[in-house]
Design a protein around this motif. Sequence first.
Motif, PDB file in Angstrom:
ATOM      1  N   LEU A 325       0.745  -1.119   0.067  1.00  0.00           N
ATOM      2  CA  LEU A 325      -0.093   0.075  -0.124  1.00  0.00           C
ATOM      3  C   LEU A 325       0.901   1.225   0.080  1.00  0.00           C
ATOM      4  N   LYS A 326       2.063   1.203   0.543  1.00  0.00           N
ATOM      5  CA  LYS A 326       2.896   2.265   0.780  1.00  0.00           C
ATOM      6  C   LYS A 326       3.280   2.646  -0.874  1.00  0.00           C
ATOM      7  N   GLY A 327       3.794   1.604  -1.464  1.00  0.00           N
ATOM      8  CA  GLY A 327       4.127   2.011  -2.811  1.00  0.00           C
ATOM      9  C   GLY A 327       3.220   2.336  -3.733  1.00  0.00           C
ATOM     10  N   LEU A 328       1.883   1.894  -3.507  1.00  0.00           N
ATOM     11  CA  LEU A 328       0.654   2.617  -4.340  1.00  0.00           C
ATOM     12  C   LEU A 328       0.393   3.680  -3.989  1.00  0.00           C
ATOM     13  N   THR A 329       0.524   4.119  -2.763  1.00  0.00           N
ATOM     14  CA  THR A 329       0.441   5.657  -2.366  1.00  0.00           C
ATOM     15  C   THR A 329       1.269   6.477  -3.117  1.00  0.00           C
ATOM     16  N   GLU A 330       2.461   5.860  -3.452  1.00  0.00           N
ATOM     17  CA  GLU A 330       3.547   6.905  -4.125  1.00  0.00           C
ATOM     18  C   GLU A 330       3.183   7.004  -5.448  1.00  0.00           C
ATOM     19  N   ARG A 331       2.926   5.864  -6.166  1.00  0.00           N
ATOM     20  CA  ARG A 331       2.562   5.770  -7.532  1.00  0.00           C
ATOM     21  C   ARG A 331       1.339   6.617  -7.759  1.00  0.00           C
ATOM     22  N   LEU A 332       0.118   6.470  -6.919  1.00  0.00           N
ATOM     23  CA  LEU A 332      -0.873   7.354  -7.283  1.00  0.00           C
ATOM     24  C   LEU A 332      -0.547   8.887  -7.105  1.00  0.00           C
ATOM     25  N   ALA A 333       0.231   9.097  -6.133  1.00  0.00           N
ATOM     26  CA  ALA A 333       0.702  10.561  -5.937  1.00  0.00           C
ATOM     27  C   ALA A 333       1.344  11.333  -7.058  1.00  0.00           C
ATOM     28  N   SER A 334       2.281  10.388  -7.658  1.00  0.00           N
ATOM     29  CA  SER A 334       2.923  10.746  -8.616  1.00  0.00           C
ATOM     30  C   SER A 334       2.068  11.214  -9.915  1.00  0.00           C
ATOM     31  N   ALA A 335       0.849  10.531  -9.949  1.00  0.00           N
ATOM     32  CA  ALA A 335       0.035  10.693 -10.948  1.00  0.00           C
ATOM     33  C   ALA A 335      -1.210  11.680 -10.704  1.00  0.00           C
ATOM     34  N   GLY A 336      -1.192  12.287  -9.644  1.00  0.00           N
ATOM     35  CA  GLY A 336      -2.058  13.228  -9.109  1.00  0.00           C
ATOM     36  C   GLY A 336      -3.036  12.669  -8.587  1.00  0.00           C
ATOM     37  N   GLY A 337      -3.008  11.456  -7.972  1.00  0.00           N
ATOM     38  CA  GLY A 337      -4.254  10.715  -7.299  1.00  0.00           C
ATOM     39  C   GLY A 337      -3.941  10.655  -5.794  1.00  0.00           C
ATOM     40  N   THR A 338      -4.833  10.092  -5.169  1.00  0.00           N
ATOM     41  CA  THR A 338      -4.513   9.618  -3.772  1.00  0.00           C
ATOM     42  C   THR A 338      -4.962   8.376  -3.280  1.00  0.00           C
ATOM     43  N   LEU A 339      -4.365   7.795  -2.285  1.00  0.00           N
ATOM     44  CA  LEU A 339      -4.923   6.576  -1.781  1.00  0.00           C
ATOM     45  C   LEU A 339      -4.926   6.494  -0.303  1.00  0.00           C
ATOM     46  N   GLY A 348     -14.381  -3.513   9.768  1.00  0.00           N
ATOM     47  CA  GLY A 348     -13.788  -3.862   8.456  1.00  0.00           C
ATOM     48  C   GLY A 348     -12.646  -2.963   8.220  1.00  0.00           C
ATOM     49  N   PHE A 349     -12.249  -3.269   6.717  1.00  0.00           N
ATOM     50  CA  PHE A 349     -11.151  -2.219   6.272  1.00  0.00           C
ATOM     51  C   PHE A 349     -11.712  -1.703   4.805  1.00  0.00           C
ATOM     52  N   ARG A 350     -11.036  -0.636   4.621  1.00  0.00           N
ATOM     53  CA  ARG A 350     -11.398  -0.045   3.372  1.00  0.00           C
ATOM     54  C   ARG A 350     -10.305   0.761   2.763  1.00  0.00           C
ATOM     55  N   VAL A 351     -10.028   0.375   1.352  1.00  0.00           N
ATOM     56  CA  VAL A 351      -8.869   1.063   0.579  1.00  0.00           C
ATOM     57  C   VAL A 351      -9.814   1.632  -0.525  1.00  0.00           C
ATOM     58  N   VAL A 352      -9.454   3.344  -0.546  1.00  0.00           N
ATOM     59  CA  VAL A 352     -10.026   4.028  -1.563  1.00  0.00           C
ATOM     60  C   VAL A 352      -8.943   4.884  -2.468  1.00  0.00           C
ATOM     61  N   ALA A 353      -9.164   4.745  -3.626  1.00  0.00           N
ATOM     62  CA  ALA A 353      -8.248   5.329  -4.670  1.00  0.00           C
ATOM     63  C   ALA A 353      -8.921   6.454  -5.554  1.00  0.00           C
TER      64      ALA A 353
END
Length: 366
Positions: A325-339, A348-353
């Motif tokens: 998840l940490k790596g995905l946070t960086e990837r989306l941030a570099s593309a202007g997104g968020t995680l 429960g647990f939730r992942v929102v991109a």
Amino acid sequence: MPWLLMGIGALSNIFSGKTQNTWLAGLGLLTFNSLYVFVVFSAFNPRYRDSRVPVYGLAALTAVTYAITIGFGHAWLLFFPLLSLASGTVRVLRGKPHFVLLFVLSASAGAVAGVRAGDGWNASAIGYGTFISGMVAATVLSLFDNIKQLDETRQELARTAVEKERLRFSRDLHDLLGHTLSVVVVKAEAVRRLAPRNLDAALAQAADIEAVGRQALTEIREAVTGYREGSLSTELDRAASALQAAGIEHVVRRSGPPLPPQADALLGWVVREGVTNTVRHSGAARCEIEVRTDAAGDRARLTVTDDGRGPGTGAAPPASGGTGLKGLTERLASAGGTLDAGPDGRRGFRVVAELPVDLDEVTPER
């Protein structure tokens, strides 16, 4: 150093007897040459070039230059351009201080030449030669310094590119193998459970293991060469298969137009990682995956929600890191997104991109 040959005229005057106080003139010439050599060598010595040592040597050389030119004149006036050359090698004086120094040196050199030689043209030539000598020396040496800095920068950029490629490969390999091995483990457990009572179902799960393994080999080869781009549709199908094999009830909802390749690939990575965490760590009984585009059609949103305990502590991932998840946070941030990842407010647990649909102007880090 070869410019010291400009002092041949003064040396000739000493030996021919044209210079009064021969011994004093010889001592002055020897002192000037010694100080000139000291300034130049200390200015190029890595140990002293950024210190005040060349400056002190230049100050002593300046005093000697004025003394011998005022005292003897004529051929000795050529020591002003030599003094200017030596000043151009002193790194500490680069920039405005050196320009001011050259202006003072050239003006005073012209004045001394005018008084000693009595010739306005000669005075102008000495003043002009003094200014140009120091300016050219400083400019050329500054150019060499800039070339050296550019070369060091190029080497640093090359090292950075290698480090980024290593990080890309490690993250891709983590995401690929983490998900694949999780699916293999889950399906192997299903084979073990089904084999005693339903051989056909067990064989179907074994065939899935073989297919997943072959696909993983292909993806690893693609990751090594840097050309792998995931597909959101493919990852959703794999997620459904993995959740079903793990005995987790799943719901997949998708709305909105097809996404561009880059956004589609990034969200595919999020599905892969989110479902892997659900299968491996959550202990969930139900998982929901939803993909939709907002009303304006410019941002896509992916939500993976389960009713388990989440990966580990269930805390949101840090903003930096290398895998999962940490790596995905960086990837989306570099593309202007968020995680965002964490408890969903209930059990429960939730992942929102969230990600911009148009990534033409933003290239995500792979």
